[in-house]
Design a protein around this motif. Structure first.
Motif, PDB file in Angstrom:
ATOM      1  N   ALA A  69     -36.195 -11.877 -23.931  1.00 38.96           N
ATOM      2  CA  ALA A  69     -37.427 -11.023 -23.714  1.00 38.96           C
ATOM      3  C   ALA A  69     -38.137 -10.464 -25.082  1.00 38.96           C
ATOM      4  CB  ALA A  69     -37.158  -9.587 -22.805  1.00 38.96           C
ATOM      5  N   THR A  70     -39.456 -10.331 -25.228  1.00 41.36           N
ATOM      6  CA  THR A  70     -40.035 -10.178 -26.397  1.00 41.36           C
ATOM      7  C   THR A  70     -40.079  -8.652 -26.813  1.00 41.36           C
ATOM      8  OG1 THR A  70     -41.479 -12.019 -26.387  1.00 41.36           O
ATOM      9  CG2 THR A  70     -42.230 -10.178 -27.689  1.00 41.36           C
ATOM     10  N   GLY A  86     -42.841   4.501 -41.301  1.00 41.26           N
ATOM     11  CA  GLY A  86     -41.736   4.594 -40.198  1.00 41.26           C
ATOM     12  C   GLY A  86     -41.608   3.444 -39.561  1.00 41.26           C
ATOM     13  N   VAL A  87     -40.623   3.269 -38.821  1.00 40.88           N
ATOM     14  CA  VAL A  87     -40.552   2.253 -37.767  1.00 40.88           C
ATOM     15  C   VAL A  87     -40.079   2.342 -36.522  1.00 40.88           C
ATOM     16  CG1 VAL A  87     -38.224   1.392 -38.824  1.00 40.88           C
ATOM     17  CG2 VAL A  87     -39.654  -0.265 -37.755  1.00 40.88           C
ATOM     18  N   LYS A  88     -40.633   1.755 -35.681  1.00 38.28           N
ATOM     19  CA  LYS A  88     -39.980   2.099 -34.066  1.00 38.28           C
ATOM     20  C   LYS A  88     -40.198   0.682 -33.349  1.00 38.28           C
ATOM     21  CE  LYS A  88     -44.557   3.340 -32.093  1.00 38.28           C
ATOM     22  NZ  LYS A  88     -45.388   4.398 -31.314  1.00 38.28           N
ATOM     23  N   LEU A  89     -39.270   0.716 -32.451  1.00 37.19           N
ATOM     24  CA  LEU A  89     -39.205  -0.571 -31.691  1.00 37.19           C
ATOM     25  C   LEU A  89     -39.796  -0.469 -30.325  1.00 37.19           C
ATOM     26  CD1 LEU A  89     -36.476  -0.570 -33.461  1.00 37.19           C
ATOM     27  CD2 LEU A  89     -35.616  -2.528 -32.064  1.00 37.19           C
ATOM     28  N   VAL A  90     -40.200  -1.329 -29.739  1.00 41.12           N
ATOM     29  CA  VAL A  90     -41.026  -1.499 -28.386  1.00 41.12           C
ATOM     30  C   VAL A  90     -40.175  -2.423 -27.326  1.00 41.12           C
ATOM     31  CG1 VAL A  90     -43.251  -1.896 -27.198  1.00 41.12           C
ATOM     32  CG2 VAL A  90     -43.183  -1.052 -29.709  1.00 41.12           C
ATOM     33  N   ASP A  91     -39.959  -1.741 -26.152  1.00 40.47           N
ATOM     34  CA  ASP A  91     -39.154  -2.535 -25.285  1.00 40.47           C
ATOM     35  C   ASP A  91     -40.303  -3.493 -24.629  1.00 40.47           C
ATOM     36  OD1 ASP A  91     -36.434  -2.111 -25.457  1.00 40.47           O
ATOM     37  OD2 ASP A  91     -36.129  -0.908 -23.676  1.00 40.47           O
ATOM     38  N   PRO A  92     -39.500  -4.390 -23.584  1.00 41.23           N
ATOM     39  CA  PRO A  92     -40.492  -5.305 -23.064  1.00 41.23           C
ATOM     40  C   PRO A  92     -41.748  -4.941 -22.121  1.00 41.23           C
ATOM     41  CG  PRO A  92     -38.267  -6.024 -22.999  1.00 41.23           C
ATOM     42  CD  PRO A  92     -38.100  -4.699 -23.389  1.00 41.23           C
ATOM     43  N   SER A  93     -41.605  -3.903 -21.576  1.00 37.69           N
ATOM     44  CA  SER A  93     -42.554  -3.410 -20.629  1.00 37.69           C
ATOM     45  C   SER A  93     -43.594  -2.703 -21.478  1.00 37.69           C
ATOM     46  CB  SER A  93     -41.810  -2.299 -19.644  1.00 37.69           C
ATOM     47  OG  SER A  93     -41.368  -1.210 -20.587  1.00 37.69           O
ATOM     48  N   GLY A  94     -43.619  -2.682 -22.841  1.00 36.34           N
ATOM     49  CA  GLY A  94     -44.516  -1.961 -23.538  1.00 36.34           C
ATOM     50  C   GLY A  94     -43.986  -0.497 -24.023  1.00 36.34           C
ATOM     51  N   GLU A  95     -43.044   0.127 -23.247  1.00 35.83           N
ATOM     52  CA  GLU A  95     -42.691   1.376 -23.418  1.00 35.83           C
ATOM     53  C   GLU A  95     -41.799   1.475 -24.678  1.00 35.83           C
ATOM     54  OE1 GLU A  95     -40.568   2.663 -20.105  1.00 35.83           O
ATOM     55  OE2 GLU A  95     -42.232   1.735 -18.617  1.00 35.83           O
ATOM     56  N   MET A  96     -41.426   2.833 -25.176  1.00 38.55           N
ATOM     57  CA  MET A  96     -40.459   2.919 -26.221  1.00 38.55           C
ATOM     58  C   MET A  96     -39.170   2.368 -25.939  1.00 38.55           C
ATOM     59  SD  MET A  96     -42.384   4.604 -28.302  1.00 38.55           S
ATOM     60  CE  MET A  96     -43.712   5.940 -28.334  1.00 38.55           C
ATOM     61  N   LEU A  97     -38.534   2.285 -27.131  1.00 32.69           N
ATOM     62  CA  LEU A  97     -37.099   1.521 -27.032  1.00 32.69           C
ATOM     63  C   LEU A  97     -36.190   2.460 -26.083  1.00 32.69           C
ATOM     64  CD1 LEU A  97     -34.695  -0.160 -28.175  1.00 32.69           C
ATOM     65  CD2 LEU A  97     -34.234   1.622 -29.705  1.00 32.69           C
ATOM     66  N   ASP A  98     -35.472   1.913 -25.125  1.00 36.05           N
ATOM     67  CA  ASP A  98     -34.447   2.391 -24.249  1.00 36.05           C
ATOM     68  C   ASP A  98     -33.679   3.481 -24.925  1.00 36.05           C
ATOM     69  OD1 ASP A  98     -32.222   2.872 -22.859  1.00 36.05           O
ATOM     70  OD2 ASP A  98     -32.159   0.953 -21.868  1.00 36.05           O
ATOM     71  N   PRO A  99     -33.803   4.647 -24.511  1.00 35.84           N
ATOM     72  CA  PRO A  99     -33.158   5.949 -25.284  1.00 35.84           C
ATOM     73  C   PRO A  99     -31.507   5.516 -25.464  1.00 35.84           C
ATOM     74  CG  PRO A  99     -34.502   6.742 -23.508  1.00 35.84           C
ATOM     75  CD  PRO A  99     -34.548   5.289 -23.191  1.00 35.84           C
ATOM     76  N   THR A 100     -30.900   4.771 -24.569  1.00 34.62           N
ATOM     77  CA  THR A 100     -29.399   4.498 -24.826  1.00 34.62           C
ATOM     78  C   THR A 100     -29.145   3.584 -26.109  1.00 34.62           C
ATOM     79  OG1 THR A 100     -29.642   2.495 -23.375  1.00 34.62           O
ATOM     80  CG2 THR A 100     -28.970   4.774 -22.284  1.00 34.62           C
ATOM     81  N   LYS A 184     -46.245  -6.002 -23.930  1.00 28.85           N
ATOM     82  CA  LYS A 184     -46.094  -5.909 -22.523  1.00 28.85           C
ATOM     83  C   LYS A 184     -46.913  -7.185 -21.869  1.00 28.85           C
ATOM     84  CE  LYS A 184     -47.888  -3.182 -18.629  1.00 28.85           C
ATOM     85  NZ  LYS A 184     -46.535  -2.559 -18.027  1.00 28.85           N
ATOM     86  N   ALA A 185     -47.976  -7.613 -22.254  1.00 31.49           N
ATOM     87  CA  ALA A 185     -48.644  -8.916 -22.068  1.00 31.49           C
ATOM     88  C   ALA A 185     -47.722  -9.839 -22.249  1.00 31.49           C
ATOM     89  CB  ALA A 185     -49.902  -8.968 -22.799  1.00 31.49           C
ATOM     90  N   THR A 186     -47.027 -10.172 -23.148  1.00 29.66           N
ATOM     91  CA  THR A 186     -46.178 -11.252 -23.493  1.00 29.66           C
ATOM     92  C   THR A 186     -45.129 -11.479 -22.484  1.00 29.66           C
ATOM     93  OG1 THR A 186     -46.681 -11.252 -25.776  1.00 29.66           O
ATOM     94  CG2 THR A 186     -45.038 -12.582 -25.381  1.00 29.66           C
ATOM     95  N   ASN A 187     -44.698 -10.222 -22.134  1.00 28.89           N
ATOM     96  CA  ASN A 187     -43.422 -10.208 -21.234  1.00 28.89           C
ATOM     97  C   ASN A 187     -44.026 -10.281 -19.775  1.00 28.89           C
ATOM     98  OD1 ASN A 187     -40.982 -10.010 -22.714  1.00 28.89           O
ATOM     99  ND2 ASN A 187     -42.124  -8.326 -23.697  1.00 28.89           N
ATOM    100  N   ASP A 188     -45.211 -10.229 -19.511  1.00 28.35           N
ATOM    101  CA  ASP A 188     -45.689 -10.229 -18.249  1.00 28.35           C
ATOM    102  C   ASP A 188     -46.085 -11.623 -17.902  1.00 28.35           C
ATOM    103  OD1 ASP A 188     -47.024  -9.578 -15.628  1.00 28.35           O
ATOM    104  OD2 ASP A 188     -49.062  -9.814 -16.636  1.00 28.35           O
ATOM    105  N   LYS A 189     -44.860 -12.132 -16.819  1.00 33.18           N
ATOM    106  CA  LYS A 189     -45.038 -13.660 -16.762  1.00 33.18           C
ATOM    107  C   LYS A 189     -46.177 -14.129 -15.553  1.00 33.18           C
ATOM    108  CE  LYS A 189     -41.620 -13.916 -19.598  1.00 33.18           C
ATOM    109  NZ  LYS A 189     -42.005 -14.437 -20.660  1.00 33.18           N
ATOM    110  N   THR A 190     -46.670 -12.732 -15.034  1.00 35.43           N
ATOM    111  CA  THR A 190     -47.797 -13.355 -13.858  1.00 35.43           C
ATOM    112  C   THR A 190     -49.080 -13.595 -14.669  1.00 35.43           C
ATOM    113  OG1 THR A 190     -48.507 -10.939 -13.899  1.00 35.43           O
ATOM    114  CG2 THR A 190     -46.626 -11.670 -12.330  1.00 35.43           C
ATOM    115  N   GLY A 191     -49.065 -13.133 -16.070  1.00 32.28           N
ATOM    116  CA  GLY A 191     -50.479 -13.537 -16.660  1.00 32.28           C
ATOM    117  C   GLY A 191     -51.726 -12.377 -16.228  1.00 32.28           C
ATOM    118  N   GLU A 192     -50.996 -11.514 -15.303  1.00 34.40           N
ATOM    119  CA  GLU A 192     -52.282 -10.512 -14.708  1.00 34.40           C
ATOM    120  C   GLU A 192     -52.634  -9.780 -15.628  1.00 34.40           C
ATOM    121  OE1 GLU A 192     -51.163  -9.331 -10.758  1.00 34.40           O
ATOM    122  OE2 GLU A 192     -51.326 -11.436 -10.061  1.00 34.40           O
TER     123      GLU A 192
END
Length: 558
Positions: A69-70, A86-100, A184-192
Motif C-alpha cells: 500500500a502507498t 518537520g516530517v510526518k507519515l501518511v497512512d493509505p487512507s490519507g489519514e495520519m500514521l497509525d498511532p501504534t 488516498k486516491a492512489t490506494n482507492d482501487k475503485t477509482g471513485e
C-alpha cells in the motif's frame, strides 16, 4: 546450490550494508531527543537530516507490512517559523500514521549510532512481521522552506537503500492536503475518489464547486493571504482550472523571499494575534463594503476568515468554530430537505476540542446538533468524526474537514427523491462530499466549502458572523523548564498533574463571570498553553494572567 535461508540472509546483509552506508552520511546529533507527535517530527531544520533518513526506513516498512500500500511522507512545519521544518507519515487512507507506529518512529529517530539503528531496524522487521520481499510504494512532497531540498535528499538516501524494492513518486513542492489526497486516491482501487495527481485534485474540486454554485456565480471577490507559502502555488493552479466563478485576489505570495514564510501573516498569526495581517491591512481593500478575506497557513492545511465590521470599524475573526457551526447547520438543513426515509436516516455531529469557544458549543447543542469534545490533535478529531454518518470537525485554529461515511454516500446515491427540493438536496450533499478533502484539513478545499455555503445562504461575512457572539478569550504560551510535569485529562480540559494545580485553576475560574480556563502541554515545544475565556475581555485577560502565574509557580519559575 544455496539454500533459501542462506539467500535470504545474504539479501538482508546487503540491505543492512546499504542502510549503514546511508546512515553514516546522516548521523544523529548528540544531545537531541526526538518525539513523533501529532505533527510528526518538528524542530529546527538543521537537526532533522538523520530523522528524514530514518523516516524513510519506517515508511518502507509500513508499506511492506501493508503489502505494498502507498505511504505518504510530507516534509513541512506548517505554521512554524522558517528555520523550523518537520516530517510526518501518511497512512493509505490519507489519514495520519497509525498511532501504534508513532513509537517505532521515535525509537528509530533516537538510535544514537549506525550500529544501534541497524539493530533496531532488524528488531522492528521481526517484531512487526514485515516481509521484506513485499513491494513498497512511497509518495512524498515538501513545502517551500529553503531547508526542504536538503531534507528531501536525506529522505531519498533512506529510500534508495532498498534499491529496486521501493517505487517512489515525488510530487515536488505541494501542499500537505494535496499529498494526503494523492495517497488516498492512489490506494482507492475503485477509482471513485479521484485521479491520484495534483491535476486530479484540482479537477475534482472544480467540478464539485461548479455543481454547488450553479448559476449563483460569479461570486464576490475573495482576498486570500497565502502566508508566503506553498498555498500560493496551489491557489494559482486551482484557479486556472476553475476559471472566473470565484474571483480570487492572492496576497502574501512571496514564496522565494527568505524569512517571509508565516512572518506577520497566515492563519496562525491572525488567530493568535486577533488582528489583520499588516500586509492585508495595507492593501486597503477591507474598507470596501462586504469585503471578506481569509488566511492559509504555511502548508495550506488551516484557514481562518475575517472582515472589517462596518459600523464598529473593528476586526472580526471567523475561525474554525465559526466555520464548523455554519457548515454543520447548513448540512443539517440539506439532510432535512432530502426527506430521507427512516431507514435512510443520516446522523450528523460536530467534533471540537477544549479550545472551541464556549458560545459555539452552546449554539450547536441548543439546536440539537450533537457535539463531541476530544483531545487536541487531528487524529483524535478525525477518529471521533468517523462515528457519525456526516462528521464535521474543526479546531478553532482553522484546521478541519467534513467526513462522509461510506454508509452516507451509499444512502445518498441510492435515495429516491420525493420532490425537486429533495432531489437538489441529495445532489448538493453528494457534491459537498466531493468538494471536501476527506483525508485531512485543507485550506483550499475548506475555502471552497465556505464559499459554497455562503453562496447558497446568500450571505456575506456579517450575516455569517451574526449567528452567535464569541466569548472573549485569550491563548497564552508559557515557556517552562519541563512540560512533561503537566499531565492533562478529560479531553485536555483538566490537569491531573501537578497535583493541586487544577483546584487553583477552578478557583480562579469561579471568580469571573462565565469563566473557563485550561492548561495543556505543547506536543512540539517546551511550553504549555493557557486558554482562558470569560464574559468580558477584561475578565478574560485577568483569568489568563492568573492561570499563567499559577503555571509559572507550579513549574518553579516564581
Amino acid at each position: 546450490m544455496s539454500s533459501s535461508p542462506t539467500k535470504a540472509a545474504h539479501e538482508h546483509a546487503v540491505l543492512l550494508n546499504a542502510i549503514a552506508e546511508g546512515a553514516n552520511q546522516y548521523p544523529k546529533p548528540e544531545h537531541v531527543n526526538y518525539t513523533y507527535g501529532t505533527a510528526g517530527f518538528r524542530t529546527l531544520a538543521s537537526k532533522l537530516p538523520s530523522v528524514l533518513f530514518r523516516v524513510a526506513l519506517l515508511a518502507v516498512l509500513r508499506s511492506k507490512r501493508l503489502e505494498g500500500a502507498t505511504i505518504g511522507v510530507m516534509v513541512t512545519a506548517s505554521h512554524n517559523p522558517e528555520p523550523d521544518n518537520g516530517v510526518k507519515l501518511v497512512d493509505p487512507s490519507g489519514e495520519m500514521l497509525d498511532p501504534t507506529w508513532e513509537h517505532h518512529a521515535t525509537t528509530l529517530a533516537n538510535c544514537p549510532t549506525t550500529e544501534s539503528l541497524l539493530s533496531t531496524f532488524t528488531t522492528l522487521v521481526t517484531h512487526l512481521r514485515v516481509d521484506l520481499h513485499q513491494p513498497a510504494n512511497i509518495v512524498y512532497a515538501r513545502d517551500t522552506r529553503p531547508s526542504g531540498p536538503d531534507l528531501i535528499k536525506a529522505l531519498e538516501a533512506g529510500l534508495n537503500a532498498f534499491g529496486d524494492g521501493v517505487k517512489v513518486n515525488s510530487l515536488g513542492v505541494t501542499t500537505t492536503p494535496i499529498l494526503h489526497y494523492v495517497v488516498k486516491a492512489t490506494n482507492d482501487k475503485t477509482g471513485e475518489y479521484g485521479q491520484p495527481t495534483v491535476e486530479g485534485y484540482n479537477q475534482k474540486m472544480a467540478k464539485a464547486f461548479k455543481t454547488l454554485v450553479g448559476n449563483k456565480g460569479p461570486l464576490a471577490p475573495l482576498y486570500v493571504d497565502c502566508a508566503n507559502g506553498v498555498g500560493a502555488n496551489a491557489l494559482a493552479d486551482f484557479t486556472a482550472t476553475l476559471g472566473d466563478l470565484l474571483p480570487v485576489h492572492p496576497l502574501n505570495t512571496a514564496t522565494g523571499t527568505p524569512g517571509a514564510l508565516n512572518h506577520h501573516c497566515g492563519a496562525d498569526f491572525v488567530k493568535t494575534k486577533q488582528q489583520f495581517p499588516p500586509s492585508v491591512q495595507a492593501a486597503g481593500f477591507l474598507n470596501k463594503r462586504g469585503t471578506r478575506a481569509c488566511s492559509f497557513d504555511g502548508d495550506a492545511d488551516r484557514i481562518v476568515y475575517y472582515y472589517l465590521h462596518e459600523s464598529k470599524n473593528t476586526f472580526r475573526l471567523l475561525d474554525g468554530d465559526k466555520i464548523a457551526v455554519m457548515v454543520a447547520m447548513f448540512l443539517g438543513d440539506l439532510i432535512a430537505k432530502a426527506k430521507l426515509t427512516e431507514d435512510e436516516k443520516l446522523y450528523l455531529g460536530v467534533v471540537q476540542t477544549a479550545y472551541a469557544n464556549g458560545s459555539s458549543t452552546k449554539y450547536l447543542t441548543s439546536r440539537n446538533i450533537p457535539v463531541t469534545c476530544v483531545s487536541t490533535g487531528v487524529k483524535h478529531l478525525h477518529h471521533a468524526a468517523q462515528r457519525y454518518d456526516i462528521g464535521v470537525y474543526f479546531e478553532a485554529n482553522g484546521h478541519g474537514t467534513v467526513l462522509f461515511s461510506d454508509n452516507a454516500i451509499k444512502t445518498l446515491k441510492g435515495a429516491s427523491p420525493t420532490s425537486p427540493e429533495s432531489a437538489n438536496a441529495i445532489k448538493y450533499l453528494l457534491a459537498f462530499s466531493e468538494l471536501i478533502n476527506q483525508a485531512v484539513g485543507d485550506a483550499l478545499s475548506d475555502m471552497l466549502l465556505v464559499e459554497a455555503v455562503l453562496a447558497h445562504r446568500g450571505w456575506g461575512a456579517p450575516e455569517w458572523d451574526a449567528g452567535y457572539e464569541d466569548l472573549p478569550n485569550r491563548l497564552v504560551k508559557v515557556e517552562v523548564p519541563d512540560r512533561s510535569i503537566f499531565v492533562a485529562t478529560d479531553a485536555e480540559r483538566k490537569l491531573a498533574y501537578p497535583v493541586g494545580l487544577q483546584e487553583h485553576i477552578e478557583e480562579a475560574m469561579r471568580k469571573v463571570e462565565m469563566g473557563r480556563s485550561f492548561v495543556r502541554p505543547s506536543g512540539t515545544e517546551d511550553c504549555v498553553r493557557v486558554y482562558a475565556e470569560a464574559k468580558s475581555s477584561v475578565e478574560a485577560d485577568s483569568l489568563a494572567i492568573t492561570v499563567t502565574d499559577l503555571v509559572k509557580l507550579a513549574s518553579g519559575q516564581v
